[in-house]
Design an enzyme around this catalytic site. Structure first.
Site, short mmCIF file in Angstrom:
data_model
loop_
_atom_site.label_atom_id
_atom_site.label_comp_id
_atom_site.label_asym_id
_atom_site.label_seq_id
_atom_site.Cartn_x
_atom_site.Cartn_y
_atom_site.Cartn_z
CG ASP A 1 -5.66 30.73 -47.88
OD1 ASP A 1 -5.04 30.49 -46.83
OD2 ASP A 1 -5.50 30.08 -48.92
CB CYS B 1 -4.63 19.09 -52.79
SG CYS B 1 -5.49 20.57 -52.27
NE ARG C 1 -9.96 20.36 -44.42
CZ ARG C 1 -9.00 20.47 -45.35
NH1 ARG C 1 -9.30 20.30 -46.61
NH2 ARG C 1 -7.78 20.75 -45.01
NE ARG D 1 -1.90 22.80 -50.99
CZ ARG D 1 -2.77 22.99 -49.99
NH1 ARG D 1 -4.02 22.60 -50.11
NH2 ARG D 1 -2.37 23.54 -48.85
CE LYS E 1 -7.74 26.00 -42.40
NZ LYS E 1 -6.65 25.37 -43.18
CG ASN E 2 -4.06 28.04 -42.52
OD1 ASN E 2 -4.57 26.95 -42.28
ND2 ASN E 2 -4.25 28.67 -43.65
C1 EPZ Z 1 -0.48 27.08 -46.70
O1 EPZ Z 1 -0.50 25.93 -47.50
C2 EPZ Z 1 -1.89 27.24 -46.15
N1 EPZ Z 1 -2.22 26.07 -45.32
C3 EPZ Z 1 -2.88 27.37 -47.30
O2 EPZ Z 1 -4.16 27.60 -46.74
C4 EPZ Z 1 -2.49 28.59 -48.14
O3 EPZ Z 1 -3.36 28.69 -49.23
C5 EPZ Z 1 -1.04 28.43 -48.62
O4 EPZ Z 1 -0.17 28.24 -47.49
C6 EPZ Z 1 -0.56 29.65 -49.39
O5 EPZ Z 1 -0.65 30.79 -48.58
C7 EPZ Z 1 -1.75 26.03 -44.06
O6 EPZ Z 1 -1.05 26.92 -43.60
C8 EPZ Z 1 -2.13 24.82 -43.24
P1 EPZ Z 1 2.65 26.57 -49.78
P2 EPZ Z 1 0.91 25.29 -48.00
O7 EPZ Z 1 3.61 25.49 -49.40
O8 EPZ Z 1 1.97 25.57 -47.01
C9 EPZ Z 1 4.34 24.98 -53.90
C10 EPZ Z 1 -6.45 27.24 -46.44
O9 EPZ Z 1 -7.35 27.56 -47.22
N2 EPZ Z 1 5.16 24.03 -53.09
O10 EPZ Z 1 2.91 27.97 -49.31
O11 EPZ Z 1 0.64 23.89 -48.39
C11 EPZ Z 1 2.85 24.68 -53.78
O12 EPZ Z 1 2.46 23.69 -54.71
C12 EPZ Z 1 -5.19 26.61 -46.98
O13 EPZ Z 1 -6.46 27.42 -45.22
C13 EPZ Z 1 6.04 23.19 -53.77
O14 EPZ Z 1 6.14 23.22 -55.00
O15 EPZ Z 1 1.19 26.15 -49.29
C14 EPZ Z 1 2.23 26.03 -54.09
O16 EPZ Z 1 2.13 26.20 -55.49
C15 EPZ Z 1 -5.34 26.24 -48.44
N3 EPZ Z 1 6.79 22.32 -53.04
C16 EPZ Z 1 3.25 27.02 -53.51
O17 EPZ Z 1 4.46 26.27 -53.32
C17 EPZ Z 1 6.73 22.25 -51.67
O18 EPZ Z 1 7.46 21.45 -51.05
C18 EPZ Z 1 2.85 27.61 -52.17
O19 EPZ Z 1 2.46 26.53 -51.37
C19 EPZ Z 1 5.81 23.12 -51.00
C20 EPZ Z 1 5.05 24.01 -51.75
#
Ligand code: EPZ
Length: 420
Positions: free
Chosen positions: A307, A117, A399, A122, A22-23
């Protein structure tokens, strides 16, 4: 709302075919908006999030052709607008992934802010700052991100002070068509980013270093069509391996890869599992043994994936010993723990750390899914709990897990869905 009913106690034993990731599918579908020719994406999982992304792309006026295997051809020649509406974005945060491609290819994008969320705030500030560094003019107004660029985006050196998976993906896609060279530093290293880069390279992009923390992109003027197959889902794989381990059973996960699950396979070995791997399969055999507790600290790839944290909480709940789990990525990703306590799990939560004293048995009860991976962990807990467990709000699970009850039934689980 649909519910899952599980009669616990079965020792899983069987094989399961892993679906496309999915990701990886989500950013790759967004990347099709960068091409000037039709792009066909294969091995897409049949998931609600994929349907949402396809609807998001369709709403721009782009032609989608879907075949019986859910391979999708995206032809951007008919695109009419660059708008991602709140009604879709609120159901799937990954919608933000169309921002970079629309801006880079068409010079404009209007994407709803994802909103709240369950697992954390996020924000998408790093996505926005990266695109601004490439010359985009971005304002946020009335819940929407309004992005414009005068002419092509410009290559830039972008440093992420927090490792962000979709942030890295958005900037990588934008950089592919930007003028000049971009260097992305402190980039996320997840395998899904390598898969996206390989798809972009097949479209004619010039990318080096995907999978490391520094990615170099030399922008090109246009990207061509290609046919690309999405990599297998490492989190789905890990989820079924943990389910077999928690039920003291056996599973062979097929159509998957072992080289992208090192941290998870290490923990399963520590839990007492016998793991064997081949080119496209991984088997796990507990040989009837109760798993041992393991300690988990989540962190960006290649460290232990956030995850998979909830699934291991379920394993620790019935393991021998005391396991410690520390969640370092999201600020509120322990909601499954409260639900597991309803099943009799012995869990002490202290901020983003949890101490789980494994018990011989859990007892079935009604529980509620709160987010995608939490719902998978409740399924695992229900499989090992004695008696009946009912899981509500399973739209979360749909999902990210294709046909989860059918796949588990094939392994001997007593699980069924009742329409709500
Ligand atoms: C991706 O989410 C995945 N989703 C998530 O999988 C996964 O848990 C996550 O990466 C971490 O590995 C997809 O790939 C579609 P991040 P993402 O940006 O990209 C902070 C699932 O279960 N951050 O790596 O949204 C954020 O708050 C889902 O399939 C900022 O502060 O996660 C978090 O604390 C859930 N500002 C950290 O970075 C930003 O602009 C990592 O988030 C972006 C992120």
């Amino acid at each position: 709302m649909d519910k899952l009913i599980i009669e616990g106690g079965a020792c899983l034993n069987g094989e399961v075919r892993i679906s496309g990731a999915k990701n990886s599918a989500l950013p790759i579908l967004a990347a099709t908006l960068l091409a000037d020719e039709p792009v066909t994406i294969c091995n897409l999982p049949h998931l609600h999030d994929i349907t949402t992304m396809l609807e998001l792309i369709r709403r721009t006026g782009v032609e989608l052709t879907i075949d019986e295997k859910l391979s999708v051809e995206v032809d951007t020649s008919t695109i009419k607008n660059f708008h991602a509406p709140y009604e879709l974005v609120k159901t799937m945060r990954a919608s933000i992934l169309v921002l970079g491609p629309l801006l880079a290819h068409y010079g404009e994008a209007e994407v709803s802010l994802p909103g709240g969320c369950a697992i954390g705030s996020r924000p998408v500030d790093l996505h926005i700052r990266g695109l601004e560094a490439m010359g985009a003019e971005i304002t946020v107004d009335a819940g929407y991100i309004h992005a414009r660029s005068n002419g092509r985006l410009k290559g830039a050196k972008i440093f992420f002070d927090i490792v962000t998976v979709t942030g890295t993906e958005n900037i990588l896609m934008a950089a592919a068509l930007a003028e000049g060279q971009s260097i992305i530093e402190n980039a996320a290293r997840e395998p899904e980013i390598v898969d996206l880069a390989n798809c972009l390279i097949a479209m004619g992009a010039d990318i080096k270093g995907a999978g490391t923390d520094t990615i170099t992109v030399n922008g090109v003027e246009s990207l061509k069509g290609c046919r690309y197959s999405v990599m297998p889902d490492r989190i789905e794989t890990g989820t079924y391996l943990v389910a077999a381990a928690a039920t003291r059973g056996y599973v062979k996960t097929k159509n998957t890869r072992a080289d992208i699950l090192d941290s998870v396979l290490l923990k399963l070995t520590e839990a007492g599992a016998k793991i064997e791997t081949g080119d496209d399969w991984i088997s796990l055999d507990m040989e009837g043994r109760r798993p041992k507790s393991v300690n988990i600290t989540t962190a960006p790839y290649p460290a232990f994936p956030t995850d998979m944290q909830a699934q291991f909480a379920a394993l620790n709940a019935v393991a021998e010993g005391v396991g410690h789990i520390k969640e370092t990525i999201f600020e509120n990703r322990f909601m499954h723990m409260q639900e597991m306590i309803r099943l009799g799990a012995n869990i002490l939560i202290d901020g983003n750390s949890a101490t789980i004293e494994g018990g011989e048995h859990l007892k079935g009860a009604p529980v509620m899914a709160t987010d995608l991976r939490a719902s998978a962990s409740l399924v695992i807990a229900g499989l090992v709990a004695s008696g009946e467990t009912t899981i509500d709000r399973i739209y979360h699970i749909d999902r990210g897990y294709e046909c989860i009850e059918e796949k588990l039934q094939m392994m001997g689980a007593k699980i069924r869905r009742i329409p709500g």
